[in-house]
Design a protein around this motif. Structure first.
Motif, PDB file in Angstrom:
ATOM      1  N   ARG A 155       0.967  -1.152   0.004  1.00 15.67           N
ATOM      2  CA  ARG A 155      -0.123   0.159  -0.068  1.00 15.67           C
ATOM      3  C   ARG A 155       0.943   1.248   0.078  1.00 15.67           C
ATOM      4  N   GLN A 156       2.055   1.288   0.536  1.00 15.28           N
ATOM      5  CA  GLN A 156       2.820   2.210   0.756  1.00 15.28           C
ATOM      6  C   GLN A 156       3.608   2.651  -0.435  1.00 15.28           C
ATOM      7  N   GLN A 157       3.892   1.427  -1.613  1.00 14.14           N
ATOM      8  CA  GLN A 157       4.550   1.648  -2.689  1.00 14.14           C
ATOM      9  C   GLN A 157       3.266   2.156  -3.515  1.00 14.14           C
ATOM     10  N   MET A 158       2.204   2.123  -3.276  1.00  9.62           N
ATOM     11  CA  MET A 158       1.304   2.471  -4.264  1.00  9.62           C
ATOM     12  C   MET A 158       1.010   3.892  -3.936  1.00  9.62           C
ATOM     13  N   ALA A 159       1.157   4.327  -2.711  1.00  9.77           N
ATOM     14  CA  ALA A 159       0.944   5.875  -2.325  1.00  9.77           C
ATOM     15  C   ALA A 159       2.034   6.692  -2.902  1.00  9.77           C
ATOM     16  N   GLU A 160       3.262   6.030  -2.623  1.00  9.21           N
ATOM     17  CA  GLU A 160       4.611   6.845  -3.285  1.00  9.21           C
ATOM     18  C   GLU A 160       4.331   6.872  -4.736  1.00  9.21           C
ATOM     19  N   GLN A 161       3.825   5.991  -5.505  1.00  9.91           N
ATOM     20  CA  GLN A 161       3.764   5.911  -6.812  1.00  9.91           C
ATOM     21  C   GLN A 161       2.131   6.110  -7.414  1.00  9.91           C
ATOM     22  N   PRO A 162       1.753   7.416  -7.017  1.00  9.61           N
ATOM     23  CA  PRO A 162       0.080   7.238  -7.524  1.00  9.61           C
ATOM     24  C   PRO A 162      -0.085   7.486  -8.674  1.00  9.61           C
ATOM     25  N   ILE A 163      -1.179   6.885  -9.481  1.00 13.54           N
ATOM     26  CA  ILE A 163      -1.554   7.330 -10.819  1.00 13.54           C
ATOM     27  C   ILE A 163      -2.969   7.929 -10.996  1.00 13.54           C
ATOM     28  N   ALA A 164      -3.182   8.614 -11.728  1.00 14.67           N
ATOM     29  CA  ALA A 164      -4.788   9.264 -12.047  1.00 14.67           C
ATOM     30  C   ALA A 164      -5.159   8.529 -12.968  1.00 14.67           C
ATOM     31  N   GLY A 165      -4.462   7.868 -14.209  1.00 10.97           N
ATOM     32  CA  GLY A 165      -5.047   7.133 -15.072  1.00 10.97           C
ATOM     33  C   GLY A 165      -3.883   6.568 -16.079  1.00 10.97           C
ATOM     34  N   TYR A 166      -4.604   5.417 -16.666  1.00 12.90           N
ATOM     35  CA  TYR A 166      -3.452   4.809 -17.862  1.00 12.90           C
ATOM     36  C   TYR A 166      -4.171   4.179 -18.867  1.00 12.90           C
ATOM     37  N   LYS A 167      -3.458   3.953 -19.915  1.00 16.69           N
ATOM     38  CA  LYS A 167      -3.886   3.418 -21.118  1.00 16.69           C
ATOM     39  C   LYS A 167      -2.831   2.317 -21.593  1.00 16.69           C
ATOM     40  N   LEU A 168      -3.451   0.958 -21.710  1.00 13.16           N
ATOM     41  CA  LEU A 168      -2.700  -0.022 -22.223  1.00 13.16           C
ATOM     42  C   LEU A 168      -2.740  -0.337 -23.762  1.00 13.16           C
ATOM     43  N   SER A 169      -1.482  -0.433 -24.046  1.00  7.66           N
ATOM     44  CA  SER A 169      -1.700  -0.667 -25.679  1.00  7.66           C
ATOM     45  C   SER A 169      -0.678  -1.767 -26.113  1.00  7.66           C
TER      46      SER A 169
END
Length: 153
Positions: A85-99
């Motif tokens: 959870r800490q790693q996720m908090a340190e590297q937050p993302i607001a959006g993504y697109k996979l291709s």
């Protein structure tokens, strides 16, 4: 006698060479998964994992990432174990697109997965990353075993 021995050696060499040429071209898939079924199952689970990260929800990591997970992240760090959870908090993302998603079976219940991802951070910065992952099928479900990400310019 010498001609027979030479003939046997030549024949053996030809058979060995043919086996080397075809080695790895026929990959066994367990549970009769077709490559298309494997690809779609992995894509769905990968999307769930990215959604969990975006929403700061560690449950998908617990369900989709194996305990002995290894990663080399785009930040250059080597990590072991599931993302926290800490790693996720340190590297937050607001959006993504996979291709350009590709899944290649590399053995029974194993796959190599590659894709591009466009990541938008909460402060509206965009990052483009190429990802490579090792996936394994455990307990009837596809799971991420390894990750390497490279930021693109």
């Amino acid at each position: 006698m010498r001609r027979v021995l030479v003939a046997v050696l030549v024949l053996g060499s030809i058979v060995a060479a043919r086996n080397l040429q075809t080695k790895g071209t026929q990959t066994a898939m367990a549970h009769n998964d077709s490559p298309a079924e494997m690809t779609e199952a992995i894509r769905a689970r990968l999307t769930t994992q990215w959604e969990g990260w975006k929403n700061q929800d560690p449950r998908p990591n617990e369900e989709i990432v194996v305990e002995d997970f290894q990663s080399f992240s785009a930040d250059g760090l080597h990590r072991t174990g599931r993302p926290t959870r800490q790693q996720m908090a340190e590297q937050p993302i607001a959006g993504y697109k996979l291709s350009e998603f590709r899944a290649l079976p590399v053995g029974t219940d194993e796959a190599l997965v590659t894709y591009f991802v466009e990541i938008k951070t909460p402060d509206n910065v965009e990052h483009h990353m190429y990802s490579g992952e090792a996936w394994v099928k455990r307990g009837g479900h596809w799971k991420i075993r390894g990750f390497s990400g490279t930021l693109m310019k």
